[in-house]
Design a protein around this motif. Structure first.
Motif, PDB file in Angstrom:
ATOM      1  N   LEU A 276       0.921  -1.352  -0.126  1.00 33.23           N
ATOM      2  CA  LEU A 276      -0.275   0.263   0.166  1.00 33.23           C
ATOM      3  C   LEU A 276       0.808   0.990  -0.236  1.00 33.23           C
ATOM      4  CD1 LEU A 276      -2.159   1.378   0.133  1.00 33.23           C
ATOM      5  CD2 LEU A 276      -1.965   1.837   2.720  1.00 33.23           C
ATOM      6  N   VAL A 277       0.679   2.419  -1.211  1.00 40.52           N
ATOM      7  CA  VAL A 277       1.212   3.462  -1.350  1.00 40.52           C
ATOM      8  C   VAL A 277       0.681   4.441  -1.201  1.00 40.52           C
ATOM      9  CG1 VAL A 277       3.129   4.527  -2.838  1.00 40.52           C
ATOM     10  CG2 VAL A 277       2.712   2.315  -2.689  1.00 40.52           C
ATOM     11  N   GLN A 278       1.172   6.202  -0.273  1.00 42.26           N
ATOM     12  CA  GLN A 278       0.102   6.231  -0.483  1.00 42.26           C
ATOM     13  C   GLN A 278       1.072   7.113  -0.186  1.00 42.26           C
ATOM     14  OE1 GLN A 278      -2.044   5.233   3.764  1.00 42.26           O
ATOM     15  NE2 GLN A 278      -3.736   6.088   2.441  1.00 42.26           N
ATOM     16  N   PHE A 279       0.281   9.049  -0.415  1.00 38.53           N
ATOM     17  CA  PHE A 279       0.613  10.216  -0.554  1.00 38.53           C
ATOM     18  C   PHE A 279       0.322  10.966   1.034  1.00 38.53           C
ATOM     19  CE2 PHE A 279       0.324   9.734  -5.207  1.00 38.53           C
ATOM     20  CZ  PHE A 279       2.131  10.429  -5.172  1.00 38.53           C
ATOM     21  N   MET A 280       2.116  11.181   1.452  1.00 38.71           N
ATOM     22  CA  MET A 280       1.741  11.909   2.561  1.00 38.71           C
ATOM     23  C   MET A 280       2.045  13.113   2.767  1.00 38.71           C
ATOM     24  SD  MET A 280       1.238   9.075   4.117  1.00 38.71           S
ATOM     25  CE  MET A 280       1.272   9.690   6.516  1.00 38.71           C
ATOM     26  N   ASN A 281       2.379  14.035   1.955  1.00 38.49           N
ATOM     27  CA  ASN A 281       2.684  15.800   2.073  1.00 38.49           C
ATOM     28  C   ASN A 281       1.940  16.417   0.771  1.00 38.49           C
ATOM     29  OD1 ASN A 281       4.298  14.767   0.477  1.00 38.49           O
ATOM     30  ND2 ASN A 281       5.715  16.398   1.058  1.00 38.49           N
ATOM     31  N   PHE A 282       1.014  15.763   0.297  1.00 39.17           N
ATOM     32  CA  PHE A 282      -0.113  16.488  -0.934  1.00 39.17           C
ATOM     33  C   PHE A 282      -0.601  17.681  -1.224  1.00 39.17           C
ATOM     34  CE2 PHE A 282      -3.894  16.315  -4.492  1.00 39.17           C
ATOM     35  CZ  PHE A 282      -2.769  17.092  -4.578  1.00 39.17           C
ATOM     36  N   LYS A 283       0.009  18.555  -0.417  1.00 38.07           N
ATOM     37  CA  LYS A 283      -0.752  20.183  -0.481  1.00 38.07           C
ATOM     38  C   LYS A 283      -0.409  20.794  -1.620  1.00 38.07           C
ATOM     39  CE  LYS A 283       4.007  21.669   1.064  1.00 38.07           C
ATOM     40  NZ  LYS A 283       4.252  21.085   0.131  1.00 38.07           N
ATOM     41  N   VAL A 284      -1.668  21.656  -1.275  1.00 40.83           N
ATOM     42  CA  VAL A 284      -1.669  23.190  -2.390  1.00 40.83           C
ATOM     43  C   VAL A 284      -1.802  23.918  -1.709  1.00 40.83           C
ATOM     44  CG1 VAL A 284      -2.149  21.449  -4.410  1.00 40.83           C
ATOM     45  CG2 VAL A 284      -4.284  22.924  -2.911  1.00 40.83           C
ATOM     46  N   VAL A 285      -1.603  25.409  -2.516  1.00 38.42           N
ATOM     47  CA  VAL A 285      -1.274  26.719  -1.817  1.00 38.42           C
ATOM     48  C   VAL A 285      -2.327  27.861  -2.826  1.00 38.42           C
ATOM     49  CG1 VAL A 285      -0.695  28.644  -1.127  1.00 38.42           C
ATOM     50  CG2 VAL A 285       0.724  26.869  -0.329  1.00 38.42           C
ATOM     51  N   VAL A 286      -3.915  27.846  -2.257  1.00 39.48           N
ATOM     52  CA  VAL A 286      -4.616  29.264  -2.622  1.00 39.48           C
ATOM     53  C   VAL A 286      -3.842  30.394  -1.637  1.00 39.48           C
ATOM     54  CG1 VAL A 286      -6.975  29.203  -3.137  1.00 39.48           C
ATOM     55  CG2 VAL A 286      -5.588  26.958  -2.779  1.00 39.48           C
ATOM     56  N   LEU A 287      -4.367  31.378  -3.243  1.00 36.47           N
ATOM     57  CA  LEU A 287      -3.799  33.067  -2.612  1.00 36.47           C
ATOM     58  C   LEU A 287      -4.855  34.101  -2.829  1.00 36.47           C
ATOM     59  CD1 LEU A 287       0.218  33.080  -2.554  1.00 36.47           C
ATOM     60  CD2 LEU A 287      -1.252  32.400  -0.383  1.00 36.47           C
ATOM     61  N   GLY A 288      -4.636  35.157  -2.826  1.00 34.18           N
ATOM     62  CA  GLY A 288      -5.296  35.578  -3.426  1.00 34.18           C
ATOM     63  C   GLY A 288      -7.145  36.524  -2.916  1.00 34.18           C
ATOM     64  N   GLU A 289      -7.195  36.926  -3.542  1.00 36.44           N
ATOM     65  CA  GLU A 289      -8.304  36.920  -3.827  1.00 36.44           C
ATOM     66  C   GLU A 289      -9.819  35.669  -3.163  1.00 36.44           C
ATOM     67  OE1 GLU A 289      -9.813  40.068  -2.773  1.00 36.44           O
ATOM     68  OE2 GLU A 289      -8.298  41.019  -3.261  1.00 36.44           O
ATOM     69  N   VAL A 290      -9.509  35.111  -2.271  1.00 37.95           N
ATOM     70  CA  VAL A 290      -9.942  34.228  -2.163  1.00 37.95           C
ATOM     71  C   VAL A 290     -10.883  34.467  -0.276  1.00 37.95           C
ATOM     72  CG1 VAL A 290      -9.542  32.209  -3.294  1.00 37.95           C
ATOM     73  CG2 VAL A 290      -8.074  32.921  -1.208  1.00 37.95           C
ATOM     74  N   LYS A 291     -11.338  33.644   0.892  1.00 35.90           N
ATOM     75  CA  LYS A 291     -12.256  34.199   1.515  1.00 35.90           C
ATOM     76  C   LYS A 291     -11.368  33.404   3.016  1.00 35.90           C
ATOM     77  CE  LYS A 291     -16.934  34.369   0.495  1.00 35.90           C
ATOM     78  NZ  LYS A 291     -18.350  33.077   0.807  1.00 35.90           N
ATOM     79  N   THR A 292     -10.346  32.412   2.383  1.00 40.96           N
ATOM     80  CA  THR A 292      -9.866  31.874   3.763  1.00 40.96           C
ATOM     81  C   THR A 292      -8.762  30.974   2.827  1.00 40.96           C
ATOM     82  OG1 THR A 292     -10.797  29.796   3.323  1.00 40.96           O
ATOM     83  CG2 THR A 292     -11.500  31.288   5.104  1.00 40.96           C
ATOM     84  N   PRO A 293      -7.286  32.920   2.476  1.00 38.64           N
ATOM     85  CA  PRO A 293      -6.020  31.800   1.452  1.00 38.64           C
ATOM     86  C   PRO A 293      -4.548  31.046   3.165  1.00 38.64           C
ATOM     87  CG  PRO A 293      -5.907  34.452   2.525  1.00 38.64           C
ATOM     88  CD  PRO A 293      -7.668  33.839   2.332  1.00 38.64           C
ATOM     89  N   GLY A 294      -4.121  30.230   1.927  1.00 37.22           N
ATOM     90  CA  GLY A 294      -3.801  29.188   2.987  1.00 37.22           C
ATOM     91  C   GLY A 294      -2.857  28.152   1.898  1.00 37.22           C
ATOM     92  N   GLN A 295      -2.394  27.655   2.677  1.00 35.94           N
ATOM     93  CA  GLN A 295      -2.348  26.372   2.116  1.00 35.94           C
ATOM     94  C   GLN A 295      -3.052  24.666   2.772  1.00 35.94           C
ATOM     95  OE1 GLN A 295       2.069  24.058   3.345  1.00 35.94           O
ATOM     96  NE2 GLN A 295       0.993  23.056   4.657  1.00 35.94           N
ATOM     97  N   ILE A 296      -3.488  24.280   2.011  1.00 36.98           N
ATOM     98  CA  ILE A 296      -4.478  23.360   1.804  1.00 36.98           C
ATOM     99  C   ILE A 296      -4.212  21.774   1.798  1.00 36.98           C
ATOM    100  CG2 ILE A 296      -6.698  22.116   0.832  1.00 36.98           C
ATOM    101  CD1 ILE A 296      -7.325  25.029  -0.354  1.00 36.98           C
ATOM    102  N   SER A 297      -3.869  21.123   2.908  1.00 40.91           N
ATOM    103  CA  SER A 297      -3.855  19.713   3.036  1.00 40.91           C
ATOM    104  C   SER A 297      -4.967  18.703   2.495  1.00 40.91           C
ATOM    105  CB  SER A 297      -3.247  19.504   4.710  1.00 40.91           C
ATOM    106  OG  SER A 297      -2.346  19.893   4.802  1.00 40.91           O
TER     107      SER A 297
END
Length: 265
Positions: free
Chosen positions: A136-157
């Motif tokens: 069984l293989v799983q990703f442990m640190n898959f994250k994206v970052v959303v910035l700019g004109e959004v209500k809660t900018p930041g890093q998303i796990s």
């Protein structure tokens, strides 16, 4: 006076209705034409350098699978005998050249593989020594970052492999009324290069974009619309003017104090 107030209310309602109309997504989406005819697309992630992978080996003979699982080592006290346990998750970091080191098997070039491809590769390698292996293989640190004109900018796990541009915007609380829906920027690192792509959230072609599904460490930036940019420029100018006025007032105050002191003498 009443006429001015009434005019202001009417103007506010007109502006509000215009702003609302500009917040719509997929304005040209033909539901009857596109429904059931658009492929979901492939969202499987490809392993890349700096990915952290959980790899766990199991078998119908658990003891035989133990050597393929990294042990965690702990110590009761400094200098005392070490105690070993087998943790639930075995985490491997992909090095800058795309390799991981797996027990007994050795170095494996994981870069470019999917989770399932790496699982099958390891299973094929250890099957001669292990009965009915399951990896069984799983990703442990898959994250994206959303910035700019959004209500809660930041890093998303991200807990799964599937994260679209719409998922990311939704997780960030959706765009604010100042977000430019026709100008959302994606920044991605791929094969040692930086790639930039722009989305138009009002166009149905978004669903057919090869960038619709996000990858590890993607950055999404929602541009501010013209009104917000103008407001920002105005605020900066206003702050500058206030700063200049404050400096002038301070200088005049100092000069006045000196003049009074000289006059008293």
């Amino acid at each position: 006076m009443k006429i001015n107030v009434l005019s202001a209310i009417v103007l506010l309602l007109v502006v509000s209705s215009c702003s609302t109309s500009k917040t719509a997504y997929f304005e040209n989406l033909d539901i009857e034409e596109m429904s059931g005819k658009m492929d979901v697309g492939n969202y499987e992630l490809r392993i890349a350098p700096d990915d952290m992978l959980s790899i766990t080996v199991s078998s119908v003979v658990p003891d035989a699978a133990a050597p393929y699982n990294l042990p965690a080592v702990s110590y009761s006290e400094p200098g005392k005998q070490e105690l070993t346990i087998v943790p639930n998750l075995q985490v491997y970091t992909v090095d800058k050249n795309g390799y991981i080191y797996f027990p007994i098997v050795g170095r494996i070039r994981a870069e470019g593989m999917t989770r399932n491809e790496l699982s099958k590769f390891i299973e094929d390698k250890i099957r001669p020594e292990l009965k009915d292996p399951f990896v069984l293989v799983q990703f442990m640190n898959f994250k994206v970052v959303v910035l700019g004109e959004v209500k809660t900018p930041g890093q998303i796990s991200v807990q799964t492999e599937r994260m679209s541009i719409l998922d990311a915007i939704g997780a960030a609380g959706d765009l604010t009324i100042y977000g430019e829906r026709k100008n959302v920027l994606l920044m991605r690192e791929e094969n040692g290069k930086r790639i930039f792509h722009r989305f138009d959230l009002t166009d149905q072609s978004l669903f057919e974009s090869p960038y619709f599904y996000l990858r590890q460490n993607d950055v999404v930036y929602v541009m501010p619309n013209k009104a917000q940019r103008n407001n920002s420029n105005y605020n900066q100018l206003a702050q500058y003017r206030i700063s200049v006025v404050g400096t002038v007032v301070s200088a005049i105050s100092v000069l006045a104090s000196l003049a009074i002191a000289l006059f008293i003498k």
